[in-house]
Structure formats: structure tokens, C-alpha cells
Design a protein around this motif. Structure first.
Motif, short mmCIF file in Angstrom:
data_model
loop_
_atom_site.label_atom_id
_atom_site.label_comp_id
_atom_site.label_asym_id
_atom_site.label_seq_id
_atom_site.Cartn_x
_atom_site.Cartn_y
_atom_site.Cartn_z
N ARG A 31 -15.16 60.62 -7.26
CA ARG A 31 -14.51 61.28 -8.40
C ARG A 31 -13.00 61.42 -8.23
N GLN A 32 -12.41 60.49 -7.49
CA GLN A 32 -10.96 60.49 -7.30
C GLN A 32 -10.28 60.37 -8.67
N GLN A 33 -9.22 61.11 -8.88
CA GLN A 33 -8.50 61.13 -10.15
C GLN A 33 -7.57 59.90 -10.25
N LEU A 34 -8.17 58.74 -10.14
CA LEU A 34 -7.44 57.48 -10.05
C LEU A 34 -6.63 57.18 -11.31
N PHE A 35 -7.18 57.48 -12.46
CA PHE A 35 -6.55 57.06 -13.71
C PHE A 35 -5.58 58.10 -14.29
N THR A 36 -5.16 59.04 -13.44
CA THR A 36 -3.99 59.84 -13.83
C THR A 36 -2.75 58.96 -13.72
N ASP A 37 -2.88 57.85 -12.96
CA ASP A 37 -1.84 56.82 -12.90
C ASP A 37 -2.04 55.91 -14.12
N TRP A 62 -13.91 53.28 -26.38
CA TRP A 62 -13.86 53.60 -24.97
C TRP A 62 -12.79 54.65 -24.72
N VAL A 63 -12.97 55.36 -23.63
CA VAL A 63 -11.95 56.29 -23.16
C VAL A 63 -11.98 56.24 -21.64
N ILE A 64 -10.78 56.17 -21.07
CA ILE A 64 -10.65 56.19 -19.62
C ILE A 64 -10.16 57.57 -19.23
N MET A 65 -11.02 58.32 -18.60
CA MET A 65 -10.69 59.65 -18.13
C MET A 65 -10.14 59.52 -16.70
N PRO A 66 -9.55 60.57 -16.15
CA PRO A 66 -8.97 60.45 -14.81
C PRO A 66 -9.94 59.94 -13.74
N ASP A 67 -11.24 60.30 -13.86
CA ASP A 67 -12.19 59.91 -12.81
C ASP A 67 -13.43 59.17 -13.31
N LYS A 123 -20.00 58.49 -35.15
CA LYS A 123 -19.96 59.83 -34.59
C LYS A 123 -19.89 59.76 -33.06
N MET A 124 -20.64 58.83 -32.47
CA MET A 124 -20.60 58.63 -31.03
C MET A 124 -19.19 58.22 -30.59
N ALA A 125 -18.58 57.32 -31.35
CA ALA A 125 -17.22 56.85 -31.03
C ALA A 125 -16.23 58.01 -31.08
N ARG A 126 -16.34 58.85 -32.10
CA ARG A 126 -15.43 60.01 -32.20
C ARG A 126 -15.64 60.96 -31.03
N TYR A 127 -16.89 61.16 -30.63
CA TYR A 127 -17.19 62.02 -29.49
C TYR A 127 -16.56 61.45 -28.22
N ILE A 128 -16.67 60.14 -28.03
CA ILE A 128 -16.11 59.49 -26.84
C ILE A 128 -14.61 59.68 -26.77
N VAL A 129 -13.91 59.36 -27.85
CA VAL A 129 -12.44 59.42 -27.79
C VAL A 129 -11.92 60.86 -27.77
N ALA A 130 -12.76 61.82 -28.10
CA ALA A 130 -12.34 63.23 -28.05
C ALA A 130 -12.52 63.84 -26.66
N ASN A 131 -13.02 63.08 -25.69
CA ASN A 131 -13.19 63.59 -24.33
C ASN A 131 -11.93 64.21 -23.75
N PRO A 132 -10.76 63.59 -23.89
CA PRO A 132 -9.54 64.21 -23.34
C PRO A 132 -9.23 65.58 -23.96
N LEU A 133 -9.59 65.77 -25.23
CA LEU A 133 -9.41 67.08 -25.87
C LEU A 133 -10.31 68.12 -25.22
N ARG A 134 -11.59 67.79 -25.09
CA ARG A 134 -12.55 68.72 -24.50
C ARG A 134 -12.22 69.04 -23.05
N GLY A 136 -9.26 69.28 -21.92
CA GLY A 136 -7.99 70.01 -21.89
C GLY A 136 -6.81 69.17 -21.40
N LEU A 137 -6.94 67.85 -21.45
CA LEU A 137 -5.86 66.98 -20.99
C LEU A 137 -4.75 66.86 -22.02
N VAL A 138 -5.09 66.98 -23.30
CA VAL A 138 -4.13 66.88 -24.39
C VAL A 138 -4.55 67.84 -25.51
N GLU A 139 -3.62 68.07 -26.44
CA GLU A 139 -3.94 68.92 -27.58
C GLU A 139 -4.35 68.10 -28.80
N ARG A 140 -3.97 66.82 -28.81
CA ARG A 140 -4.34 65.93 -29.91
C ARG A 140 -4.76 64.59 -29.30
#
Length: 152
Positions: A31-37, A62-67, A123-134, A136-140
Motif C-alpha cells: 500500500r505504498q503511496q506510489l502515485f502521489t508522484d 478509471w481512477v489512480i489513487m495514491p496506493d 453510475k459505477m463510472a461516477r462512483y469510481i471517479v469520485a474516489n478522490p473526493l471520498r 479527501g484528496l480534493v474538493e472537486r
């Protein structure tokens, strides 16, 4: 200390069907936070696009989260394990080349879910791309750069 991996259990009952959509999750090793880069994230994006352009999948979101990564796609060619293996191996090579490393990038295995006909894929696609919001990585959603969806 990390618990013993249980990725072998993820393979039981796995079946690939061309023309079916799948939602997969692949997790970074330990779970290394590799994709903060951002640059490393863009290397993974290039690999996702390459698989799409080769006609192996039709990427829907798709969404690439930090880990980890969430990827929704329709399988076109090859089997699901082959597509995931390709993404993991090619991205490992490019990421490690950039980092001048030989470290493991991904945890063994992956989680997959076949999308059923009654599922609302948008709906699944919207849920996926909203991961950074949930998370707390971004506000939008627009403020996060490592995502894409066919309908947005």
C-alpha cells in the motif's frame, strides 16, 4: 508487519468473457503511496491507454489513487488475467525505469467484479471517479488529474 497475502483466494471462480465489462482493483505493494508522484501516475495512464488502443479493452472509467487503481472496462481480446498481467508487468517496467529501481510495484493478485446487465454502468463510472473526493484528496473531481471516464 503485513498479513500473509491471500491473493490465491481471489482466483477461485474467476471467468473471463469477451464483451463483458469488469471493474478491477489493483493495489500497490504494501500500500505504498506510489502515485502521489504525478509523473508515475501518468506512466500508468499511458499503459492503460496503450491496452485500450491495442483493442484489448474498451476503457470506460478509471481512477489512480495514491496506493491503488480502479479500472472499469469492457474486455475485447485475451482473458482478464492476461490483460491485468500485461498492465502490471508493463507499468512495473516503466515505473521502475523512472525510479531507477527493481522494486515490486503491485501486490500479487487483483480484485475483479463482472458487471451485470442490471448494473448502471454510468453510475459505477461516477462512483469510481469520485474516489478522490471520498478520500479527501480534493474538493472537486476536476481538481484530481489521474482519472478518466468515457461519459464525462
Amino acid at each position: 508487519m503485513h498479513p500473509k497475502p491471500q491473493s490465491h483466494r481471489l482466483r477461485h471462480g474467476r471467468y473471463s468473457e469477451h464483451g463483458r465489462s469488469y471493474l478491477i482493483t489493483i493495489v500497490v505493494h504494501h500500500r505504498q503511496q506510489l502515485f502521489t508522484d504525478l509523473f508515475l501516475g501518468r506512466l500508468l495512464v499511458a499503459e492503460l491507454r496503450h491496452v485500450h488502443e491495442r483493442g484489448l479493452v474498451d476503457s470506460l472509467a478509471w481512477v489512480i489513487m495514491p496506493d491503488h487503481i480502479h479500472w472499469l472496462f469492457e474486455l475485447k481480446q485475451q482473458g482478464l488475467p492476461d490483460v491485468v498481467r500485461r498492465i502490471k508487468s508493463c507499468s512495473t517496467l516503466t515505473i521502475n525505469r523512472r525510479r531507477q529501481s527493481k522494486e515490486r510495484v503491485w501486490q500479487p493478485g487483483y480484485h475483479d467484479r463482472a458487471v451485470r446487465i442490471e448494473d448502471d454502468i454510468r453510475k459505477m463510472a461516477r462512483y469510481i471517479v469520485a474516489n478522490p473526493l471520498r478520500a479527501g484528496l480534493v474538493e472537486r473531481v476536476e481538481d484530481y488529474s489521474l482519472w478518466d471516464a468515457a461519459w464525462m
